[in-house]
Design a protein around this motif. Structure first.
Motif, PDB file in Angstrom:
ATOM      1  N   ALA A 558      36.676 -16.368 -53.417  1.00  0.00           N
ATOM      2  CA  ALA A 558      37.886 -16.781 -53.021  1.00  0.00           C
ATOM      3  C   ALA A 558      39.251 -15.095 -53.043  1.00  0.00           C
ATOM      4  O   ALA A 558      39.826 -15.228 -51.983  1.00  0.00           O
ATOM      5  N   GLU A 559      38.697 -14.129 -53.032  1.00  0.00           N
ATOM      6  CA  GLU A 559      39.946 -13.124 -53.110  1.00  0.00           C
ATOM      7  C   GLU A 559      38.863 -12.147 -51.915  1.00  0.00           C
ATOM      8  O   GLU A 559      40.035 -12.057 -50.977  1.00  0.00           O
ATOM      9  N   TRP A 560      37.784 -12.442 -51.628  1.00  0.00           N
ATOM     10  CA  TRP A 560      37.912 -11.594 -49.887  1.00  0.00           C
ATOM     11  C   TRP A 560      37.717 -12.562 -49.286  1.00  0.00           C
ATOM     12  O   TRP A 560      38.557 -12.444 -48.083  1.00  0.00           O
ATOM     13  N   HIS A 583      40.867 -11.499 -41.998  1.00  0.00           N
ATOM     14  CA  HIS A 583      40.878  -9.715 -42.949  1.00  0.00           C
ATOM     15  C   HIS A 583      39.477  -8.921 -41.896  1.00  0.00           C
ATOM     16  O   HIS A 583      39.173  -7.984 -42.622  1.00  0.00           O
ATOM     17  N   LEU A 584      39.116  -9.912 -41.683  1.00  0.00           N
ATOM     18  CA  LEU A 584      37.913  -8.619 -40.895  1.00  0.00           C
ATOM     19  C   LEU A 584      37.089  -8.442 -39.272  1.00  0.00           C
ATOM     20  O   LEU A 584      38.423  -9.072 -38.275  1.00  0.00           O
ATOM     21  N   SER A 585      36.898  -7.282 -39.389  1.00  0.00           N
ATOM     22  CA  SER A 585      37.021  -7.072 -38.272  1.00  0.00           C
ATOM     23  C   SER A 585      36.206  -5.640 -37.614  1.00  0.00           C
ATOM     24  O   SER A 585      35.856  -4.873 -39.283  1.00  0.00           O
ATOM     25  N   PRO A 586      35.394  -5.938 -36.649  1.00  0.00           N
ATOM     26  CA  PRO A 586      35.035  -6.868 -35.425  1.00  0.00           C
ATOM     27  C   PRO A 586      34.818  -8.459 -35.970  1.00  0.00           C
ATOM     28  O   PRO A 586      34.007  -8.359 -36.894  1.00  0.00           O
ATOM     29  N   SER A 587      35.427  -9.314 -35.983  1.00  0.00           N
ATOM     30  CA  SER A 587      35.123 -10.375 -36.366  1.00  0.00           C
ATOM     31  C   SER A 587      34.963 -11.403 -35.404  1.00  0.00           C
ATOM     32  O   SER A 587      33.845 -12.345 -35.894  1.00  0.00           O
ATOM     33  N   GLU A 588      33.865 -10.938 -34.809  1.00  0.00           N
ATOM     34  CA  GLU A 588      33.261 -11.974 -33.688  1.00  0.00           C
ATOM     35  C   GLU A 588      31.599 -12.273 -33.960  1.00  0.00           C
ATOM     36  O   GLU A 588      30.919 -12.808 -34.032  1.00  0.00           O
ATOM     37  N   TRP A 606      36.711  -4.950 -43.778  1.00  0.00           N
ATOM     38  CA  TRP A 606      37.769  -5.529 -44.098  1.00  0.00           C
ATOM     39  C   TRP A 606      39.152  -5.134 -44.431  1.00  0.00           C
ATOM     40  O   TRP A 606      38.694  -4.303 -45.744  1.00  0.00           O
ATOM     41  N   GLN A 607      39.820  -5.585 -44.424  1.00  0.00           N
ATOM     42  CA  GLN A 607      41.190  -4.843 -44.426  1.00  0.00           C
ATOM     43  C   GLN A 607      42.516  -6.288 -45.104  1.00  0.00           C
ATOM     44  O   GLN A 607      42.283  -6.982 -44.425  1.00  0.00           O
ATOM     45  N   ARG A 608      43.240  -5.981 -45.786  1.00  0.00           N
ATOM     46  CA  ARG A 608      44.117  -6.783 -46.489  1.00  0.00           C
ATOM     47  C   ARG A 608      45.407  -5.420 -46.855  1.00  0.00           C
ATOM     48  O   ARG A 608      44.872  -5.028 -48.013  1.00  0.00           O
ATOM     49  N   ASP A 609      46.210  -5.801 -46.330  1.00  0.00           N
ATOM     50  CA  ASP A 609      47.272  -5.128 -46.558  1.00  0.00           C
ATOM     51  C   ASP A 609      46.778  -3.835 -46.498  1.00  0.00           C
ATOM     52  O   ASP A 609      47.006  -3.016 -45.845  1.00  0.00           O
TER      53      ASP A 609
END
Length: 879
Positions: A558-560, A583-588, A606-609
């Motif tokens: 859930a955190e991810w 929250h993902l890059s690249p997400s494709e 993964w990046q958040r804030d």
């Protein structure tokens, strides 16, 4: 089942009789053909066994001769064609074989060099190169067995064994050979065959070389095609006599053995069976007519009446009329016994049906209810009804007291039931005896049998006999079912069996309740344990059904996904995946993996804030036994540390290789310059070169020491030698080791600063690394300030420069191993200095950080104050 008609059974019996005759004839014929086939197979098997025995004996005889010739071929005198030594070698070998006709030696051209015996008619000097065995030996490497041929001297069949001779280069150098007489084989075949069998032996070309009969060996009229196979079964010779023939191929020699057995001898039992079968058929037909007459009048008609009654008994057990068979009960034979048995069976069926219905109803109650007390009450009620008893009780173990007490009762007074208890070791209690022995215990008459205490209780409660039946189950303590009757009564086997069936039902009800409670408790415990384990996993875990619904999601997953709480079971997995992809890059690539259902792995950022991590997403399909897809599991793993470790390894290799190469190159260059013989250096230049070599050596030693210190810190093997030491002295030592005047260094220490309890060498490294960083990253002439003070029971030291400072985005990684700020033109070194400072300070129990002060950079760290023997801080200022 229908009632049928009187003539149906007669027709059936006639058909059965005809069928019996038909089956008898058919079985006789089948047995005849089977016996014929079996006898032929047995005869062929016997022939084959005999052929194998003869074959083994023949091959052993030939192999022994071959080994003898090979032994001669290995002798040096034979290989060198030493004619003087050959008589002494050939004579013993020839004498050892009574079936030997000649031992001889041919040279490479096929010319006879020597033969034994040497008598008249010598063939020495003759050319034998045209013989097939010579040509085969010249082209091969092993022993050669010739076809059968007639000896010109004896006129008897002979076979030749030839072994080629090879020189040291492997070239053909002639052969040594032995002529064997084949008469011995004919003698052996005659001995084995006796008077009836016909045994023949053919060589690889199909020539007859031995026989048990009067056939002449090597007679061209008795040849056998080498590729011809003798067909199984019977065969006839030209005279018309039938034989069972079997042939066997000998693979080691290429010979073939033919065994023939006379058919009239092999099938004698079959001919006797034919005559017996015909006689049996005649007797069966004659006796069948008399049997039919008696069967009709004495059995079929009475059986019609019995069948009618049986049909009514099967269709209507409670209302079947016994009048048609009452007259048959007077007969003393089996028909009368059958009629009486049917009447008894009618009564027993009615009783058994009643018991069965009761047992089924009770079993249904036991299986459909977890209310143990209600189930036991139903069981006791049915016992009263079926056994026609007024009183029964169930005794179970009271685990709190260790005594057996009444669990349920019917017919006993409440006061009596409450006071009734037994100790498990009570020897006078029939109930305890039944529990201990595991067998029912009954008392037919309590007044007669010796139970004084039981007799008094029986008189008060009004029972005269009892039956105690044990209840045995694996998961509950033993119990007992006790049945009471008011009259003297020996319980029958049926009554005991019925009571035991009800006791088993009661035991099943008790065990059912206990196992349900235990399994429910264990299931809850295991579920909680599993959920706790999964919840505390460092990895995120998502279990998805075949319909792409969430079955389970732990908090890490859930955190991810950026969710406050895990998705509830049944929630669509697309909701969680959409939150994760944001929250993902690249997400494709991650989106394609989440859409697929097969196995796969993808690594994304993964990046958040302000948080950024490296994330590995792994898809694991779950399949059933038939490879049917049941769902899948997604594992979300943080691999940031792994990637940082990889980058650290690369940085180590890059930094260490650069930092080692630079000083080593300088040392090598200046050393080579000083050693040059064509140049005369003045003392000043020589001293300058040596000074540079010294500085580069110290730089190299400094790098090696940093690596050693870092490895000790990571291994937890750093040992400190802590002593009281003045802080001013530590700073002075660090300044002297730097040997630089490019920056003014100011030391500001209070006069009452207490000494610190440190390992002086380690703390000196801390000061030296911090000062070296300040010197390296600030312009020349920029001041550096070292200050200290006491706060919260520790000494707080600040090392401040007035350079460009540390960019905010790099402050969090300053103390990481091998980390250097990108773009710093004055940057050099391996990026270990601050990491070592952090390790040494923390080993002293302190901490180090970059203060948010400007301008420039300010590093702050703490050191412990030295406390005297009394444990109080030394107030002195440097003593």
């Amino acid at each position: 089942m229908g009632r049928g008609h009187p003539h149906d059974l007669r027709t059936t019996l006639l058909a059965a009789y005809g069928l019996l005759i038909g089956w008898l004839v058919a079985l006789g014929l089948l047995f005849h053909f089977w016996s014929a086939d079996r006898l032929l197979r047995d005869a062929e098997a016997s022939n084959r066994a005999l052929a194998q025995a003869v074959g083994l004996e023949t091959e052993a005889w030939l192999q022994d001769a071959i080994q003898g010739v090979e032994a001669l071929a290995r002798m040096e005198a034979v290989r060198r064609h030493d004619l003087r030594a050959l008589p002494a070698l050939f004579a013993p070998a020839f004498s050892a074989r009574p079936d030997a006709l000649m031992l001889f030696l041919l040279d490479r051209r096929g010319v006879m060099r020597y033969h034994y015996p040497e008598g008249p008619g010598s063939t020495v000097g003759w050319d034998f190169s045209f013989w097939n065995y010579f040509q085969a030996a010249a082209q091969g490497n092993g022993p050669v067995l010739s076809k059968g041929w007639l000896s010109p001297t004896t006129g008897k069949p002979v076979v030749t064994i030839a072994v080629p001779l090879k020189d040291e280069q492997g070239a053909f150098n002639g052969l040594v050979a032995l002529n064997l007489s084949l008469e011995r084989l004919s003698t052996v075949l005659r001995t084995v065959a006796g008077g009836s069998l016909d045994l023949r032996l053919y060589d690889a070309t199909g020539q007859l070389i031995a026989a048990s009969g009067p056939l002449i060996p090597l007679d061209p009229t008795h040849r056998l095609d080498p590729g011809e196979a003798v067909p199984p079964g019977l065969s006839r010779d030209p005279e018309g006599r039938a034989w069972v023939a079997t042939s066997l191929f000998l693979p080691r020699t290429g010979w073939r053995i033919l065994v023939r057995r006379p058919a009239d001898e092999a099938l004698a039992t079959l001919y006797m069976f034919r005559r017996g079968l015909l006689l049996l058929l005649v007797l069966v037909l004659i006796s069948g007519f008399g049997f039919w007459y008696l069967l009709t009048h004495q059995a079929l008609r009475p059986l019609e009446a019995i069948a009618h009654f049986s049909w009514e008994l099967g269709e209507h057990p409670g209302s079947a009329s016994a009048a048609p068979i009452l007259r048959l009960t007077a007969r003393g034979d089996q028909i009368g016994h059958l009629a009486r048995s049917l009447l008894w069976m009618q009564a027993a069926i009615e009783r058994r049906l009643s018991e069965l219905r009761t047992l089924l109803d009770t079993g249904r109650v036991v299986l459909s209810s977890l209310e143990t007390e209600a189930v036991i009450a139903t069981i006791l009620e049915q016992i009263q009804h079926l056994l026609r008893v007024p009183t029964c009780a169930l005794f179970t173990l009271d685990e709190r007291t260790g005594w057996y007490r009444v669990r349920a009762v019917r017919g006993l007074s409440p006061d009596y039931a409450r006071g009734l208890s037994f100790h498990p070791d009570d020897p006078r209690s029939p109930t305890m005896r039944a529990i201990r022995t595991g067998r029912p215990v009954q008392i037919a008459d309590i007044e007669v049998e010796g139970y004084p205490e039981l007799r008094e209780r029986a008189r008060r409660e009004g029972f005269r006999s009892l039956l105690a039946v044990p209840l045995q189950a694996r998961h509950v303590p033993p119990a007992a079912l006790v049945i009471y009757r008011p009259d003297p009564h020996p319980f029958s086997e049926d009554e005991v069996s019925l009571a035991w069936n009800f006791a088993n039902l009661a035991a099943f009800a008790l065990e059912h309740a206990v196992l349900y409670a235990r399994s429910d408790m264990l299931l809850q415990q295991q579920t909680r344990r599993l959920e706790t384990l999964i919840e505390h996993l460092h990895d995120g875990l998502i279990m998805e059904s075949r319909e792409r619904e969430i079955l389970y999601m732990n908090r890490r997953a859930a955190e991810w996904c950026g969710l406050e709480e895990p998705c509830a079971p049944g929630c669509s997995a697309d909701i969680a995946y959409a939150a994760l992809l944001s929250h993902l890059s690249p997400s494709e690539e991650a989106a394609r993996l989440l859409e697929r259902t097969d196995e796969g792995t993808v690594e994304v950022r993964w990046q958040r804030d302000a948080r950024a991590r490296e994330l590995r997403i792994q898809s694991l399909p779950v399949r059933g036994e038939g490879e049917e897809r049941l769902g899948r599991i997604l594992v979300l793993r943080d691999i940031t540390v792994e990637r940082e470790l990889d980058r650290a390894k690369s940085a180590l290799l890059s930094a260490v290789s650069h930092e080692l190469r630079t000083p080593l190159a300088a040392i090598q260059g200046y050393t080579t310059t000083l050693l040059a013989e064509d140049v005369e250096w003045d003392p000043a230049a020589r001293r300058e070169f040596l000074q540079i070599i010294l500085e580069e050596t110290e730089r190299l030693a400094h790098l090696v020491n940093n690596l050693l210190d870092l490895s000790r810190l990571e291994a937890g093997a750093l040992a400190l030698n802590q002593q009281p030491y003045p802080l001013e002295a530590l700073i002075a030592r660090a300044r002297r080791s730097l040997r630089t005047n490019t920056h003014p260094i100011s030391v500001q220490l209070p006069p009452d600063l207490p000494p610190v309890d440190v390992d002086a060498a380690r703390v000196e490294v801390v000061f030296r690394n911090l000062l070296d960083n300040a010197l390296r990253y600030t312009p020349p002439g920029t001041p550096i300030t070292i200050s200290a003070g006491v706060a919260d029971g520790v000494v707080v030291i600040r090392v401040r420069d007035e350079g460009p400072g540390i960019p905010p985005e790099h402050r969090g990684r300053l103390f990481d191993r091998f980390y250097r700020i990108p773009g710093q033109v004055r940057s050099s070194g391996a990026g270990l200095g601050l990491a070592i400072c952090k390790g040494f300070i923390e080993a002293h129990g302190g901490r180090i950080w970059l203060a948010d002060e400007g301008p420039g950079a300010t590093f702050v760290f703490t050191l412990p104050i030295w406390r005297g023997d009394d444990g109080r801080a030394d107030p002195g200022g440097g003593g």
